[in-house]
Motif scaffolding. Sequence first.
Motif, PDB file in Angstrom:
ATOM      1  N   LEU A  98       0.819  -1.250   0.098  1.00  0.00           N
ATOM      2  CA  LEU A  98      -0.036  -0.095  -0.072  1.00  0.00           C
ATOM      3  C   LEU A  98       0.807   1.213   0.104  1.00  0.00           C
ATOM      4  O   LEU A  98       0.547   2.180  -0.726  1.00  0.00           O
ATOM      5  CB  LEU A  98      -1.006   0.038   1.341  1.00  0.00           C
ATOM      6  N   LEU A 104      -9.476   3.863   0.704  1.00  0.00           N
ATOM      7  CA  LEU A 104      -9.160   2.266   0.420  1.00  0.00           C
ATOM      8  C   LEU A 104     -10.760   1.651  -0.063  1.00  0.00           C
ATOM      9  O   LEU A 104     -11.601   1.769   0.617  1.00  0.00           O
ATOM     10  CB  LEU A 104      -8.680   1.579   1.370  1.00  0.00           C
ATOM     11  N   ILE A 127      -6.882   1.622  12.165  1.00  0.00           N
ATOM     12  CA  ILE A 127      -6.910   2.556  10.964  1.00  0.00           C
ATOM     13  C   ILE A 127      -7.682   1.978  10.030  1.00  0.00           C
ATOM     14  O   ILE A 127      -7.771   0.784   9.586  1.00  0.00           O
ATOM     15  CB  ILE A 127      -5.663   2.701  10.487  1.00  0.00           C
ATOM     16  N   GLY A 137      -9.593   2.601   6.228  1.00  0.00           N
ATOM     17  CA  GLY A 137      -9.143   3.087   4.891  1.00  0.00           C
ATOM     18  C   GLY A 137      -9.470   4.316   4.657  1.00  0.00           C
ATOM     19  O   GLY A 137      -9.826   4.777   3.521  1.00  0.00           O
ATOM     20  N   TYR A 182      -7.615   8.516   5.117  1.00  0.00           N
ATOM     21  CA  TYR A 182      -6.565   9.213   5.306  1.00  0.00           C
ATOM     22  C   TYR A 182      -6.567  10.763   4.622  1.00  0.00           C
ATOM     23  O   TYR A 182      -6.949  10.778   3.493  1.00  0.00           O
ATOM     24  CB  TYR A 182      -5.252   8.730   4.817  1.00  0.00           C
ATOM     25  N   THR A 187       1.532   2.458   6.790  1.00  0.00           N
ATOM     26  CA  THR A 187       1.557   2.522   8.477  1.00  0.00           C
ATOM     27  C   THR A 187       2.895   2.878   8.999  1.00  0.00           C
ATOM     28  O   THR A 187       3.023   3.699   9.897  1.00  0.00           O
ATOM     29  CB  THR A 187       0.920   1.380   9.157  1.00  0.00           C
TER      30      THR A 187
HETATM   31  C1  G1P Z   1      -4.444  -1.625   5.044  1.00  0.00           C
HETATM   32  C2  G1P Z   1      -3.511  -0.964   5.922  1.00  0.00           C
HETATM   33  C3  G1P Z   1      -4.003  -1.125   7.388  1.00  0.00           C
HETATM   34  C4  G1P Z   1      -5.583  -0.781   7.454  1.00  0.00           C
HETATM   35  C5  G1P Z   1      -6.529  -1.596   6.501  1.00  0.00           C
HETATM   36  C6  G1P Z   1      -7.755  -0.839   6.672  1.00  0.00           C
HETATM   37  O1  G1P Z   1      -4.354  -2.933   5.139  1.00  0.00           O
HETATM   38  O2  G1P Z   1      -2.278  -1.409   5.558  1.00  0.00           O
HETATM   39  O3  G1P Z   1      -3.131  -0.401   8.216  1.00  0.00           O
HETATM   40  O4  G1P Z   1      -5.772  -0.981   9.088  1.00  0.00           O
HETATM   41  O5  G1P Z   1      -6.087  -1.163   5.217  1.00  0.00           O
HETATM   42  O6  G1P Z   1      -8.591  -1.528   5.726  1.00  0.00           O
HETATM   43  P1  G1P Z   1      -5.094  -3.940   4.143  1.00  0.00           P
HETATM   44  O7  G1P Z   1      -6.428  -4.433   4.533  1.00  0.00           O
HETATM   45  O8  G1P Z   1      -4.886  -3.462   2.919  1.00  0.00           O
HETATM   46  O9  G1P Z   1      -4.163  -5.267   4.351  1.00  0.00           O
END
Ligand code: G1P
Length: 303
Positions: free
Chosen positions: A109, A130, A203, A205, A207, A231
Amino acid sequence: MYIRKAVIPVAGWGTRSLPATKNIPKEMLPIYNKPVVQYVVEEAIKGGIQDVVFVSNRDKKVIEDHFDYNGQLERILEASGKTELLKAVRDVAEMVNIISVRQKRALGLGHAVLCARDIVRGDDAFAIMLGDDLMFGMNPGIGQLLEVARSENKSVIGVVEVPQEEVKRYGIISGTEQAPGVFKVNSLVEKPEVSKAPSRMAIIGRYVLTPHIFDHLEKTGPGKGGEIQLTDALQGLADNQGLLAVKIRGMRFDAGNWAEYLTANIYFALQDPDLHDELVQRLKPLLPYAKEAEKIELPRKVE
Ligand code: G1P
């Protein structure tokens, strides 16, 4: 603070939704009558965002196409007098400016965000959204962050409190509450073991970051899972420029989780007055079966 762009990384594999996503991007799975990514773009627009930057790859062209005109389809709808549908497909093409950038290698990411550097660095700050996290409410996720980013002139991330057993699925922060629901972030850790998690503040998605993040991303090596993690770079931002976390209010669905994805489908379909009564009628007799299913003892899942 001048914030007009939202970066939406869409180059992920979508393994959680296989086999549905074997050849269809996870962002294009429908929730009722719109693909997942359209809900995210609509949230961005509601927050006042004007340009959407997709960080994409060779298999995701269909996402950009969704936000473009489809002349052939429009002509067919026009000729057959389907004016409402014609408006619906044209509106999607006209809702926002689309900028697309390639993430040529899937390095995480943090790397995806770095790919958008040249497009967003002239702005004071930019949003990252996200696609798995869908947020709804009067002022959905990104709008809440933009408000705080503008008033505090700082980078802001969205967080929610999650149950203990879920901390290993998220980036987790530790922070000091400085106003109700607003925290000064002290440290962040990507997907920690329960025993090492500094809190249950996860966290999600959303920011809003200043371009300083790129300086930190450039110095960030592979982290959790061998990937360049956003992160980890956020820790640099917290230490040097300051980082706030805002507890997001409102409804939220994780589109990569089948139970939540299916609930979201029903939730949105129920909002359609043409569908509501029939859907309720059809769902009602299914519920006793759901109760039966609960009684069946399934073999314990091994992780
Ligand atoms: C990403 C980020 C993570 C966050 C999450 C939220 O992870 O790296 O810090 O908490 O999105 O959905 P992923 O879900 O893409 O593995």
